[in-house]
Design an enzyme around this catalytic site. Structure first.
Site, PDB file in Angstrom:
ATOM      1  N   GLU A 114       0.850  -1.197   0.000  1.00 47.95           N
ATOM      2  CA  GLU A 114       0.000   0.000   0.000  1.00 47.95           C
ATOM      3  C   GLU A 114       0.879   1.238   0.000  1.00 47.95           C
ATOM      4  OE1 GLU A 114      -2.283   3.410   1.518  1.00 47.95           O
ATOM      5  OE2 GLU A 114      -0.513   2.502   2.398  1.00 47.95           O
ATOM      6  N   GLU A 115       1.962   1.177   0.765  1.00 49.43           N
ATOM      7  CA  GLU A 115       2.851   2.345   0.866  1.00 49.43           C
ATOM      8  C   GLU A 115       3.558   2.609  -0.459  1.00 49.43           C
ATOM      9  OE1 GLU A 115       2.384   4.178   3.240  1.00 49.43           O
ATOM     10  OE2 GLU A 115       1.912   3.020   5.042  1.00 49.43           O
ATOM     11  N   HIS A 161       4.000   7.516  10.279  1.00 50.63           N
ATOM     12  CA  HIS A 161       5.129   7.355   9.352  1.00 50.63           C
ATOM     13  C   HIS A 161       6.473   7.723   9.974  1.00 50.63           C
ATOM     14  CE1 HIS A 161       2.975   7.013   5.175  1.00 50.63           C
ATOM     15  NE2 HIS A 161       2.570   6.124   6.054  1.00 50.63           N
ATOM     16  N   GLU A 169      -7.412   2.055   7.722  1.00 51.64           N
ATOM     17  CA  GLU A 169      -6.192   2.803   7.477  1.00 51.64           C
ATOM     18  C   GLU A 169      -5.756   3.589   8.711  1.00 51.64           C
ATOM     19  OE1 GLU A 169      -3.632   3.780   6.038  1.00 51.64           O
ATOM     20  OE2 GLU A 169      -3.647   2.565   4.237  1.00 51.64           O
TER      21      GLU A 169
END
Ligand SMILES: *[C@@H]1O[C@H](CO)[C@@H](O)[C@H](O)[C@H]1NC(C)=O
Length: 858
Positions: free
Chosen positions: A204-205, A307, A231
């Site tokens: 996904e990243e 992140h 998410e």
């Protein structure tokens, strides 16, 4: 309070000899202050409440989900293509599913499939780019009734993480929740009607590749009627429904009736879909490539560490997992037994307005009903105002004239506040003190909020002193109630007309003030502006006030952390200051009339100004450091460091120039200003310049965000020598029948590569083997950006481009750059990169990797 009021009243009565409410200026200030504190407390409480979950026996076991989470994060960072992601996590998931299958009841069938798709697509995101993926990984698990099922609901999480982070909240916790939901559902002896497909996606990243691989290629994808995407935009906390649809109102109702602690707001959806938050989720892929409706949920708290290496399992409360688990289990179970799922096409039309009331429950109604409601409320406002206009002509004209003038003063006060505050924000940005509120949010309120209020009050005080000197104050109170009413009614009607569902906020700002007016009318008429009137008025206004505060709270919770990664170009102080001015205008709209009722506003203006000036002085002197290394609550500065080799080749294939160094991007507006004192060589003498002749400035961007990060630094360093170097070659150059030229290339290298293209003047890139065949240019920088990633093993990447040459250019047809990113393993870091990263202070999150940039002209 009452006593103070009376005492002050007596003192003033003694001093000036008046007894009305307006003389007790001290008292009303106290009441107003207490009122705001109470509202703020209420909002705060409603947030506290959200995190707690009910006790008692549970179907969904948060401790078990937590164990999954800890095991997944223990594997380490899971970049696409790394063994950690492609092998260890996949094996772990498969083992867990096997174990769950062994315990499952006879009512269900569980099937597992590991998909390794290869594909390509273009996406209109970050200006537009194209993606190519090869052999990435999806672990797909289907739970269905023994007799099988034709339709399915999809639940999506991703187990890959951003490089150098453990990705506990983004998104391992969601995969753990899904494993535990699979466990809970499979143990139940109640059969489901439809299948539940659990997609643990492994890329996904790398910009949403795995979900694309699943929805466009997997043989189960056709059965999917709806999806739930899990998410993160933060770490832990509560999950917010931030988009649903498109259309398919039944999904919103399913969520509301099945989730135990529903939390969501149409406003979040409208903000997100407007594109002002530079983010996308797999929701986009399912919607655009699968044509499937769904619900997008994200953890939003503590976006400061999203992140970063601080996104660890220990920062996620077990209660928070329980909450998410209860909600999603409820929703999936509901959908998997719903009649509507199979016949979803019959229910697909229509939109819903939905919003939560302090996180306690969610209100939802069809958008059509919303429109009727909004127009009815507008009509009531028109009725109220109409009564004043339907007076004898002369009085009506006078009223309209006064209303227009009052509106003018109000708009003037808005502009004065906005301009004044933006001026301060620009000054603070220029002297290098931006983000002073990043760790201490109250700084922004005391700096910009107080100044904005002082400005608003000042403009009205001046109007009162010079223009309204002889006007009856009852009349002024009336007019300055009507001004915001007109404003909110116009906003309500026009937003409703434009189909904006968030218009419900305006409806609140029309309906409740009208009601308040009705209730307090008698008191005002008979006794004048007494303390009782004032209190009643505030109580009536408390609903719009507290609701707006609550919404603002959520907005700030989401937006302030984004300011830590919004790039070097947009001054975050400008955005936050503008936000605060707008909020001040909204919250004070119906309170402005008290400026005209009060005897004097001097004290309040002086107080607000003093606070603001003190705050301004403190901010300018640098007392408030933006970042924090506090272990319990870190607010790190984000920095990307890429140890880089660059090689530029000329048209005849010669190496024209080459260099190497560590390329550094600070992700926020402060750049390196706070770093330079710690690492002196990182100063403005090594700022990069954009190489205008090269696509994307000749720099190895991992995402097409060069427009957000214009300021970057390039510290000379020895060349790197990756063990797995890139091999890139032109395989063939063919003249095509229609006079175009087709170039075929082959690249093999690490898991992450990017291709940048810039056709020269006289040439157009009109076809390629990527995306849907039609090249998508990045609308922001005018070059073509292709993001490539591969799983553990992949064949060399072959692709072709076709150019039409209308005008022969001596400098060739096209400039092409191929970029690598070594995001894991032995090649990821060089000794120099390690040494530099070690010197960064503990309030930073330096994320480093090795890159190469090779440019060719054809
Ligand atoms: C700025 O950086 C350069 C090169 O990195 C270094 O030579 C110079 O001494 C630095 N200047 C200061 C004031 O530290």
């Amino acid at each position: 309070m009452e006593r103070t009021g009376r005492r002050l009243g007596r003192e003033e009565a003694a001093a000036g000899g008046c007894g009305s409410w307006r003389c007790r200026s001290g008292a009303w200030r106290v009441v107003l202050l207490l009122y705001w504190l109470a509202l703020r407390g209420l909002v705060h409480l409603s947030f506290q409440r959200l995190v707690q979950s009910a006790r008692g026996p549970k179907e969904f076991s948060a401790p078990r989900a937590r164990a999954y989470l800890e095991n997944i994060t223990a594997i380490g960072p899971r970049a696409v293509g790394s063994p950690e992601n492609e092998v260890f996590t996949v094996n772990y998931l498969l083992e867990q599913v096997k174990a769950i299958e062994r315990e499952s009841s006879r009512a269900h069938n569980i099937s597992v499939d590991v998909q390794r798709p290869t594909g390509t697509f273009s996406l209109d995101f970050l200006g537009g780019f194209t993606s190519y993926y090869d052999n990435i990984t999806n672990v797909v698990v289907k739970l269905e009734p023994r007799s099988g099922a034709e339709h399915a609901v999809l639940s999506n999480c991703h187990f890959d993480s951003v490089t150098n982070t453990l990705g506990a909240s983004d998104d391992a916790v969601s995969c753990s929740v899904m494993l535990e939901i699979l466990h809970a559902l499979s143990k139940s002896s109640e059969p489901l009607k439809h299948a539940v497909i659990f997609l643990f996606n492994g890329a996904e990243e790398s910009i949403l590749q795995a979900s694309h691989g699943f929805i466009t290629q997997h043989h189960w994808a056709k059965s999917v009627r709806a999806f739930v995407n899990l998410e993160a935009a933060g770490v832990g906390g509560k999950e917010l429904v931030f988009q649903t649809g498109p259309e398919n109102p039944w999904l919103v109702y399913a969520y509301i009736s099945a989730a135990k602690h529903p939390f969501g707001c149409i406003m979040a959806q409208e903000v997100f879909q407007s594109g002002i938050i530079p983010a996308e989720t797999d929701f986009r892929i399912y919607r655009d490539f699968g044509n499937i409706p769904g619900i997008d949920l994200a953890f939003i708290e503590n976006g400061y560490i999203y992140h970063t290496k601080f996104d660890t399992a220990d920062r996620i409360l077990t209660d928070s997992i329980q909450r998410a688990g209860d909600n999603i289990l409820g929703v999936l179970k509901y959908l998997a037994t719903s009649d509507k799922l199979a016949r979803s096409h019959e229910y697909r039309h229509g939109n819903v307005v939905f919003f939560d009331i302090f996180g306690m429950f969610v209100l939802a109604y069809p958008a059509r009903v919303g429109a009727i409601l909004n127009y009815t409320i507008t009509a009531l406002a028109i009725l109220y105002l109409g009564k004043k206009i339907l007076q004898p002509r002369k009085r009506a004209l006078m009223y309209i004239k006064e209303l227009a003038i009052a509106f003018g003063f109000t708009v003037l006060s808005w502009f004065a506040a906005l301009l004044g505050i933006l001026f301060v924000a620009i000054f603070i940005s220029l002297i290098g003190r931006s983000l002073s509120w990043y760790t201490h949010f109250y700084v922004s309120v005391f700096l910009y909020g107080t100044a904005a209020l002082a400005k608003l009050i000042l403009v009205h005080t001046l109007a009162k002193t010079f223009y309204y000197k002889h006007t009856n104050e009852q009349f002024l109170a009336e007019i300055f109630f009507d001004v915001p009413l007109v404003f909110w009614s116009i906003s309500l009607a026009s937003l409703t007309y434009l189909g904006v569902s968030s218009a419900f906020v305006c409806a609140i700002w029309v309906a409740f003030p009208l009601l308040t007016k009705l209730i307090t009318y008698k008191e005002l008429k008979e006794k004048g502006a007494t303390m009782k009137f004032f209190t009643m008025y505030l109580l009536g206004m408390s609903i719009p006030h507290v609701y707006s505060l609550y919404l603002n709270w959520i907005i700030f919770e989401m937006f302030v952390p984004i300011m830590g990664r919004s790039g070097s170009e947009i001054p975050p102080d400008l955005i936050v200051a503008a936000f605060i001015v707008v909020i001040s205008i909204i919250l004070s709209s119906y309170l402005v009339k008290f400026i005209y009722l009060a005897r004097s506003t001097k004290t309040i203006i002086i107080t607000l100004t003093t606070v603001s000036v003190i705050m301004f002085t403190l901010v300018c002197s640098g007392v408030f450091f933006p970042y924090s290394s506090d272990a319990a609550n870190p607010r790190p500065k984000r920095i990307f460091l890429q140890h880089l080799n660059r090689r530029f080749h000329s048209l005849d294939g010669h190496l024209e120039k080459s260099d190497s160094g560590i390329w550094i991007n600070g992700l926020d507006y402060a750049g390196m200003s706070h770093i330079t004192p710690h690492i002196p060589e990182l100063n403005d003498s090594i700022r990069t310049k954009c190489d205008e002749d090269s696509p994307l400035c000749g720099l190895p961007w991992i995402l097409p965000v060069d427009y957000l990060l214009r300021k970057n630094w390039y510290l000379p360093a020895p060349a790197i020598a990756p063990k797995e170097p890139i091999r890139f070659q032109l395989l063939s150059k063919k003249q095509m029948p229609q006079g175009s030229t087709k170039l075929t290339f082959e690249a093999s290298g690490p898991s992450h590569m990017s291709l940048f293209l810039r056709p020269h003047q006289g040439s157009t890139l009109f076809r390629w083997s990527l995306g849907d065949g039609t090249p998508m240019v990045n609308a922001i920088d005018g070059d073509y950006f292709v993001f490539y990633s591969h799983g553990l093993l992949a064949l060399p990447w072959q692709f072709w481009i076709e150019l039409k040459v209308s005008d022969e250019n001596t400098r060739g047809m096209v400039t092409l750059a191929i970029v690598t990113h070594y995001l894991f393993g032995d090649d990821q870091k060089s000794p120099q990169l390690h040494a530099l990263i070690d010197r960064f202070p503990n309030w930073t999150f330096p994320s480093g990797w090795v890159s190469t940039y090779d440019q060719f002209v054809f």
